[in-house]
Design a protein around this motif. Sequence first.
Motif, PDB file in Angstrom:
ATOM      1  N   LEU A  69     -27.903  25.725 -16.977  1.00 17.80           N
ATOM      2  CA  LEU A  69     -27.653  26.469 -18.208  1.00 17.80           C
ATOM      3  C   LEU A  69     -27.698  25.508 -19.389  1.00 17.80           C
ATOM      4  N   ASN A  70     -28.457  25.871 -20.420  1.00 16.94           N
ATOM      5  CA  ASN A  70     -28.403  25.101 -21.659  1.00 16.94           C
ATOM      6  C   ASN A  70     -27.078  25.391 -22.341  1.00 16.94           C
ATOM      7  N   LYS A  71     -26.667  24.477 -23.207  1.00 17.63           N
ATOM      8  CA  LYS A  71     -25.399  24.636 -23.907  1.00 17.63           C
ATOM      9  C   LYS A  71     -25.648  24.989 -25.370  1.00 17.63           C
ATOM     10  N   ILE A  72     -24.703  25.719 -25.939  1.00 18.21           N
ATOM     11  CA  ILE A  72     -24.725  26.018 -27.364  1.00 18.21           C
ATOM     12  C   ILE A  72     -24.626  24.693 -28.112  1.00 18.21           C
ATOM     13  N   ILE A  73     -25.480  24.505 -29.104  1.00 16.97           N
ATOM     14  CA  ILE A  73     -25.474  23.267 -29.870  1.00 16.97           C
ATOM     15  C   ILE A  73     -24.433  23.304 -30.982  1.00 16.97           C
ATOM     16  N   LYS A  74     -24.411  24.426 -31.727  1.00 22.57           N
ATOM     17  CA  LYS A  74     -23.518  24.505 -32.873  1.00 22.57           C
ATOM     18  C   LYS A  74     -23.223  25.963 -33.199  1.00 22.57           C
ATOM     19  N   VAL A  75     -21.999  26.230 -33.642  1.00 21.53           N
ATOM     20  CA  VAL A  75     -21.610  27.552 -34.129  1.00 21.53           C
ATOM     21  C   VAL A  75     -21.760  27.538 -35.649  1.00 21.53           C
ATOM     22  N   LEU A  76     -22.496  28.506 -36.189  1.00 21.81           N
ATOM     23  CA  LEU A  76     -22.761  28.528 -37.626  1.00 21.81           C
ATOM     24  C   LEU A  76     -21.731  29.297 -38.439  1.00 21.81           C
ATOM     25  N   ASP A  77     -21.062  30.278 -37.836  1.00 20.96           N
ATOM     26  CA  ASP A  77     -20.143  31.132 -38.583  1.00 20.96           C
ATOM     27  C   ASP A  77     -18.727  31.028 -38.042  1.00 20.96           C
ATOM     28  N   LYS A  78     -17.755  31.059 -38.943  1.00 23.84           N
ATOM     29  CA  LYS A  78     -16.350  31.054 -38.521  1.00 23.84           C
ATOM     30  C   LYS A  78     -15.891  32.445 -38.109  1.00 23.84           C
TER      31      LYS A  78
END
Length: 94
Positions: A69-78
Amino acid sequence: MTIVEVLIERIANNLNRPFSYAYDLDEEISIGVRVIINFNNKEIVGYITNIIQDELSYEEKCEELGYKLNKIIKVLDKSPILNEELMLLADNLS
């Protein structure tokens, strides 16, 4: 381990489905937020449509699935930019 299902913005019928990614960042995450993911060796924006909690570790889950599974790199929204009503509308339109 947390698994998130992510929709991407691509015009192709075979890509009109959620893709699963592992989430291990410290930030809080919820349905309807935008995230940066690695898709086909490119960093693109995706929208979280579902969050699944799994008791298995990352390594155990990858072994069970038979692929990494690839991982989420970054969350853009709070906070979510897509509410439940918009998510249902998008699903109906697709």
